[in-house]
Scaffold this motif. Structure first.
Motif, short mmCIF file in Angstrom:
data_model
loop_
_atom_site.label_atom_id
_atom_site.label_comp_id
_atom_site.label_asym_id
_atom_site.label_seq_id
_atom_site.Cartn_x
_atom_site.Cartn_y
_atom_site.Cartn_z
N LYS A 27 0.84 -1.19 0.03
CA LYS A 27 -0.12 0.00 -0.10
C LYS A 27 0.80 1.32 0.00
CE LYS A 27 -1.91 1.69 3.82
NZ LYS A 27 -2.87 1.58 5.22
N ALA A 28 0.49 2.36 -0.71
CA ALA A 28 1.23 3.43 -0.89
C ALA A 28 0.05 4.43 -1.24
CB ALA A 28 2.38 3.55 -1.92
N ASP A 29 -0.38 5.18 -0.20
CA ASP A 29 -1.42 6.34 -0.28
C ASP A 29 -1.16 7.38 0.67
OD1 ASP A 29 -2.96 4.03 -1.41
OD2 ASP A 29 -3.87 3.49 0.43
N PRO A 30 -1.78 8.47 0.09
CA PRO A 30 -1.28 9.58 0.93
C PRO A 30 -2.12 9.65 2.35
CG PRO A 30 -2.41 9.99 -1.29
CD PRO A 30 -2.52 8.63 -1.11
N PRO A 31 -1.57 10.41 3.41
CA PRO A 31 -2.11 10.27 4.77
C PRO A 31 -3.66 10.53 4.61
CG PRO A 31 -0.13 11.72 4.66
CD PRO A 31 -0.52 11.42 3.29
N ALA A 32 -4.39 9.89 5.28
CA ALA A 32 -5.89 9.86 5.68
C ALA A 32 -6.28 11.21 5.55
CB ALA A 32 -6.34 9.05 6.90
N LYS A 33 -5.50 12.15 6.22
CA LYS A 33 -6.05 13.68 6.56
C LYS A 33 -5.97 14.47 5.33
CE LYS A 33 -5.14 13.70 11.63
NZ LYS A 33 -4.34 14.60 12.67
N ALA A 34 -5.02 14.00 4.43
CA ALA A 34 -4.78 14.74 3.19
C ALA A 34 -5.40 14.11 1.86
CB ALA A 34 -3.18 14.86 3.05
N ILE A 35 -6.07 12.96 1.89
CA ILE A 35 -6.59 12.18 0.82
C ILE A 35 -7.37 12.96 -0.04
CG2 ILE A 35 -8.12 10.89 2.09
CD1 ILE A 35 -7.29 8.37 0.32
N ASP A 36 -8.18 13.69 0.73
CA ASP A 36 -9.36 14.34 -0.01
C ASP A 36 -8.85 15.41 -0.94
OD1 ASP A 36 -11.45 12.88 0.76
OD2 ASP A 36 -11.97 14.02 2.62
N ALA A 37 -7.80 16.10 -0.29
CA ALA A 37 -7.03 17.33 -0.98
C ALA A 37 -6.32 16.66 -1.95
CB ALA A 37 -6.15 18.07 0.01
N PHE A 38 -5.69 15.70 -1.94
CA PHE A 38 -4.94 15.04 -2.95
C PHE A 38 -5.71 14.68 -4.16
CE2 PHE A 38 -3.20 11.19 -4.90
CZ PHE A 38 -1.82 11.57 -5.40
N LYS A 39 -7.08 14.18 -3.70
CA LYS A 39 -7.58 13.85 -4.76
C LYS A 39 -8.34 15.03 -5.77
CE LYS A 39 -9.97 9.64 -2.73
NZ LYS A 39 -11.03 9.24 -2.21
N ASP A 40 -8.41 16.15 -4.97
CA ASP A 40 -8.87 17.53 -5.70
C ASP A 40 -7.80 17.74 -6.64
OD1 ASP A 40 -11.14 17.34 -4.47
OD2 ASP A 40 -10.64 18.48 -2.80
N VAL A 41 -6.53 17.76 -6.17
CA VAL A 41 -5.27 18.36 -7.03
C VAL A 41 -5.32 17.12 -7.98
CG1 VAL A 41 -3.07 18.32 -7.06
CG2 VAL A 41 -4.14 19.42 -4.96
N SER A 42 -5.33 15.70 -7.82
CA SER A 42 -5.33 15.13 -9.22
C SER A 42 -6.29 15.15 -10.07
CB SER A 42 -5.59 13.54 -8.54
OG SER A 42 -4.51 13.22 -7.80
N ALA A 43 -7.72 15.59 -9.55
CA ALA A 43 -8.61 15.83 -10.46
C ALA A 43 -8.46 17.11 -11.27
CB ALA A 43 -9.96 16.14 -9.94
N ALA A 44 -7.83 18.19 -10.75
CA ALA A 44 -7.53 19.70 -11.35
C ALA A 44 -6.38 19.23 -12.32
CB ALA A 44 -7.16 20.51 -10.34
N GLN A 45 -5.45 18.58 -12.04
CA GLN A 45 -4.41 18.36 -12.87
C GLN A 45 -5.18 17.56 -14.17
OE1 GLN A 45 -1.57 16.08 -10.80
NE2 GLN A 45 -0.56 17.69 -10.07
N GLN A 46 -5.86 16.68 -14.07
CA GLN A 46 -6.28 15.93 -15.28
C GLN A 46 -7.33 16.87 -15.98
OE1 GLN A 46 -8.55 12.67 -13.58
NE2 GLN A 46 -6.71 11.42 -13.13
N ASP A 47 -8.06 17.65 -15.54
CA ASP A 47 -8.83 18.70 -15.96
C ASP A 47 -7.96 19.79 -17.08
OD1 ASP A 47 -11.10 17.81 -14.96
OD2 ASP A 47 -11.39 19.11 -13.44
N ALA A 48 -6.77 20.10 -16.30
CA ALA A 48 -5.73 21.12 -17.07
C ALA A 48 -5.18 20.28 -18.26
CB ALA A 48 -4.62 21.35 -15.98
N ASN A 49 -4.97 18.86 -18.36
CA ASN A 49 -4.24 18.10 -19.37
C ASN A 49 -5.40 18.30 -20.27
OD1 ASN A 49 -2.09 17.78 -18.06
ND2 ASN A 49 -2.53 16.04 -16.78
#
Length: 251
Positions: A229-251
């Motif tokens: 398992k290699a995941d972002p910390p539980a407290k930051a996982i929602d923010a990480f998903k938002d960043v990933s979604a924004a990067q995909q939208d930008a691409n």
């Protein structure tokens, strides 16, 4: 006739036999003695207790019994059958190393002069790190990742494994954590989470671990490392998903 009946009643008997007495309480305890009923003595030679009957030549069996017990103890503690996947270590008086035993039938000095410790050297063992709670490790781009992984290892030198380190498994765990932190510091979070860089991380961890364990003379061979398992910390996982979604939208 009446006189004969009187004599019979008095206990004289008709055949001249002496009169019979009924056993009294005092007579019973007199025959038993103050210690209770007398025990039967087998073979004589004692005031009670159990004694074996003598042999045909009149001698006691006890020397043969004691000698046979000692001979059996010497045989059992001197002969050792080592299985194909096992290896044994012989020590003097339970401490100083003497030699190693390979598979097959081996003979040593009897206990307590020499003792044998047997280990399965070819068995692949596993140590899991992380998973039950967060195991946070810093990546090369200064992000934290919650990591769990498994270390597979086996014994390659039983003498070193038995005597060089006080706690070999604890040493393996600490070496693995140190090697993993060093390998993760060379990767960015996205590469670790996406799985693109995991194979390289696992290979570097194995290499670093083996070098450190050989330097410690731990007698251990590292067979592999698997990141589960290699995941972002539980407290930051929602923010990480938002960043990933924004990067995909930008691409």
């Amino acid at each position: 006739m009446a006189a004969d009946l009187v004599r019979l009643a008095a206990g004289g008997g008709s055949g001249g036999e002496p009169p019979r007495r009924s056993a009294s309480i005092e007579d019973i305890f007199r025959t038993r003695g103050p210690e209770g009923p007398r025990r039967i003595n087998f073979g004589g030679g004692g005031q009670g207790g159990f004694n074996l009957p003598p042999r045909a030549n009149g001698k006691s069996w006890w020397p043969l019994i004691v000698g046979g017990s000692i001979a059996a103890l010497l045989l059992v503690t001197s002969v050792h059958q080592i299985q194909p996947k096992e290896e044994g270590v012989v020590t003097w008086l339970g401490g100083k190393y003497s030699r190693s035993l390979g598979p097959g039938l081996n003979v040593t000095m009897p206990w307590p002069l020499q003792q044998v410790s047997v280990e399965t050297v070819s068995e692949i063992k596993a140590i899991k790190i992380g998973g039950d709670s967060e195991q946070l490790i810093l990546t090369g781009d200064q992000n934290l990742v919650d990591l769990s992984y498994v270390i597979r290892w086996n014994i390659k030198n039983l003498q070193q494994f038995s005597f060089q380190l006080d706690d070999p498994e604890l040493t393996i765990r600490e070496v693995a954590e140190s090697a993993m932190r060093a390998a993760m510091a060379e990767q960015e979070l996205d590469q670790v989470v996406s799985g693109e860089g995991r194979a390289g991380i696992e290979a570097r961890v194995v290499s670093r671990m083996q070098a450190l364990l050989d330097a410690y003379r731990a007698g251990v061979a590292v067979q592999g490392v698997a990141i589960e398992k290699a995941d972002p910390p539980a407290k930051a996982i929602d923010a990480f998903k938002d960043v990933s979604a924004a990067q995909q939208d930008a691409n």
